[in-house]
Design an enzyme around this catalytic site. Structure first.
Site, PDB file in Angstrom:
ATOM      1  CB  SER A 157       1.959   3.594  10.147  1.00 29.16           C
ATOM      2  OG  SER A 157       2.026   5.367   9.278  1.00 29.16           O
TER       3      SER A 157
ATOM      4  CE  LYS B  55       3.854   0.119   4.838  1.00 25.30           C
ATOM      5  NZ  LYS B  55       2.776   1.143   4.905  1.00 25.30           N
TER       6      LYS B  55
ATOM      7  CG  HIS C 159       1.198   0.234   8.892  1.00 27.51           C
ATOM      8  ND1 HIS C 159       3.282   0.138   9.516  1.00 27.51           N
ATOM      9  CD2 HIS C 159       1.134   1.445   7.955  1.00 27.51           C
ATOM     10  CE1 HIS C 159       3.770   1.431   8.799  1.00 27.51           C
ATOM     11  NE2 HIS C 159       2.847   2.107   7.654  1.00 27.51           N
TER      12      HIS C 159
HETATM   13  C1  LIG Z   1       2.436   1.862   3.711  1.00 24.49           C
HETATM   14  C2  LIG Z   1       1.402   2.319   3.138  1.00 24.49           C
HETATM   15  C3  LIG Z   1       0.323   1.736   2.266  1.00 24.49           C
HETATM   16  C4  LIG Z   1       1.793   1.883   0.956  1.00 24.49           C
HETATM   17  O1  LIG Z   1       1.572   0.582   0.139  1.00 24.49           O
HETATM   18  P1  LIG Z   1       2.808   0.294  -0.161  1.00 24.49           P
HETATM   19  O2  LIG Z   1       2.702  -1.404  -0.376  1.00 24.49           O
HETATM   20  O3  LIG Z   1       4.291   0.173   0.035  1.00 24.49           O
HETATM   21  O4  LIG Z   1       2.591   0.230  -1.646  1.00 24.49           O
HETATM   22  C5  LIG Z   1      -0.889   1.686   2.499  1.00 24.49           C
HETATM   23  N1  LIG Z   1      -1.660   2.461   3.497  1.00 24.49           N
HETATM   24  C6  LIG Z   1      -1.165   2.185   4.226  1.00 24.49           C
HETATM   25  C7  LIG Z   1      -1.884   2.526   5.213  1.00 24.49           C
HETATM   26  C8  LIG Z   1      -0.033   2.393   4.609  1.00 24.49           C
HETATM   27  O5  LIG Z   1       0.709   2.691   5.534  1.00 24.49           O
END
Ligand SMILES: *Cc1c(COP(=O)(O)O)cnc(C)c1O
Length: 396
Positions: free
Chosen positions: A186, A244, A214
């Site tokens: 990200s 997301k 992502h």
């Molecule tokens: C945002 C993210 C998470 C966490 O996800 P949430 O549902 O917000 O807890 C886990 N792994 C990666 C690679 C992320 O970018």
């Protein structure tokens, strides 16, 4: 008195952070997290959310959440394994599995605790985990929790992965070896080299684990990075988030029926933390239905990403090597990056700065997250503000 012990610990730590300008003051969004947000009464173009498809405030998702609340209530009432598995949870898991082209899926309350649960359910002190050095914090914590030996692999360096895999196997010290990588990283928007990764995994007998937080909703027409490369049957665990692009909250693992059967009896957040609410589950399913019906939103996201990148590049900004809509604008020095972001905000563009230690020193950046919900007019306004502030601070 314990209160004093606590204050003696907290006071100097907080003071130090505040004195060095490192204490993060959290902005509050007054209203929905859409392409335009309101902060302190001021309307800003939002370039900082992970709401890639604009679904967080989508009318269809809201409607489905309302209906599920009417039908099931607001809470699940228990953990999944006692009696908190509602019909809607099973439906959600079937929908995810179908979307990901896997036999089965298991839903968690967040992507974060999905990594905590899944890694520690599979790996033990007798095992080793090879982990890309830029993997997400929740992967790092999940690895630590498992007690397995953690071996860092240079970022996206396939020669290093091969070397480390060979050494780890030849040491004869471990029962199983797993390789874990983000699907899309990200900070830079680069994509894991999955075709090479599955080759190396086959050669050395590695379990493969791709956290596509992502990538889902973005790559492979929404189905993710693994699907993008046509490798759905060659990656052992596909992790995703429902928080997301899906726009709601939650996480999941997709894989074989056997894997999911095991996680349902061993993944601790599934066993000991109350399940997703009915409203969340219903809204998540509707998001997947929207992506399955049409690729329109995903295409719009990519189109907006390309438009923004081309515009910034034309203005003379350094935008790195993103392969996804994530668009970092690399400024360099930490203080200049923060100043740049602050000036953007004053001029109506909300794009957060990311600096050391989240990214290497001297590579401070303002990260832009275009979404399908942004209009061309909004992006043109963003570019105009970037031009103004870029010239003002002699960056371009
Ligand atoms: C945002 C993210 C998470 C966490 O996800 P949430 O549902 O917000 O807890 C886990 N792994 C990666 C690679 C992320 O970018």
């Amino acid at each position: 008195m314990a209160k004093k012990v606590l204050a003696d610990f907290l006071t100097p730590q907080l003071n130090e952070l505040r004195e060095n300008g490192l204490y993060n003051v959290i902005d509050t969004i007054e209203g929905p997290n859409g392409p335009i947000v309101t902060i302190n009464g001021k309307s800003l173009i939002n370039m900082s959310s992970n709401n890639y498809l604009g679904l967080a405030n989508n009318e269809r998702l809201k409607q489905k959440a309302h209906e599920a609340i009417e039908e099931y209530g607001v809470g699940a009432g228990a953990v999944r394994t006692i009696n908190g598995t509602l019909a809607i949870h099973n439906e959600l898991e079937k929908t995810i599995a179908k979307f990901k082209h896997t036999e089965a899926a298991i839903a968690f309350q967040s992507g974060f605790n999905c990594n905590m649960g899944a890694i520690s359910a599979l790996m033990t002190k007798k095992d080793a985990i090879l982990s890309d050095e830029l993997n997400h914090a929740s992967i790092i914590d999940g690895c630590r929790l498992s007690g397995a030996k953690i071996i860092r692999v240079k970022h996206q360096d396939m020669d290093d992965l091969r070397r480390v895999a060979k050494e780890t196997i030849e040491s004869g010290l471990y029962e199983k070896i797993m390789y874990i990588t983000d699907g899309v990283f990200s900070m830079d928007g680069d994509v894991a080299k999955l075709p090479e990764i599955v080759e190396i995994a086959d050669e050395f007998g590695l379990i493969t684990y791709v956290d596509d937080a992502h990538g889902s909703g973005v790559m492979g027409n929404g189905a993710g990075t693994v699907k993008h490369f046509g490798l759905s049957d060659r990656i052992d665990l596909q992790i995703g988030t429902l928080s997301k692009a899906i726009g709601v909250v939650g996480g999941y693992v997709a894989g074989t029926e056997q894997l999911i059967d095991w996680l349902k009896v061993r993944a601790r957040p599934f066993l000991f933390s109350t399940s997703l609410t009915p409203g969340d589950a219903a809204a998540c399913m509707e998001a997947i239905h929207i992506m399955t019906e049409s690729t329109e939103k995903v295409e719009k996201l990519w189109e907006n990403g390309r438009y923004l990148k081309e515009g910034l590049k034309k203005l003379g900004f350094e935008i790195g090597h993103s392969e996804t809509p994530i668009t970092p604008c690399i400024i360099g020095k930490e203080d200049l990056t923060q100043l740049f972001s602050r000036r953007l905000m004053e001029e109506g563009v909300y794009a957060k700065s990311i600096t050391f230690p989240t990214v290497p020193r001297g590579t401070g950046r303002v990260r832009n997250m275009p979404t399908a919900a942004h209009t061309k007019e909004m992006l043109d306004e963003v570019l105009a503000v970037y031009e103004k502030i870029g010239k003002e601070l002699s960056i371009i």
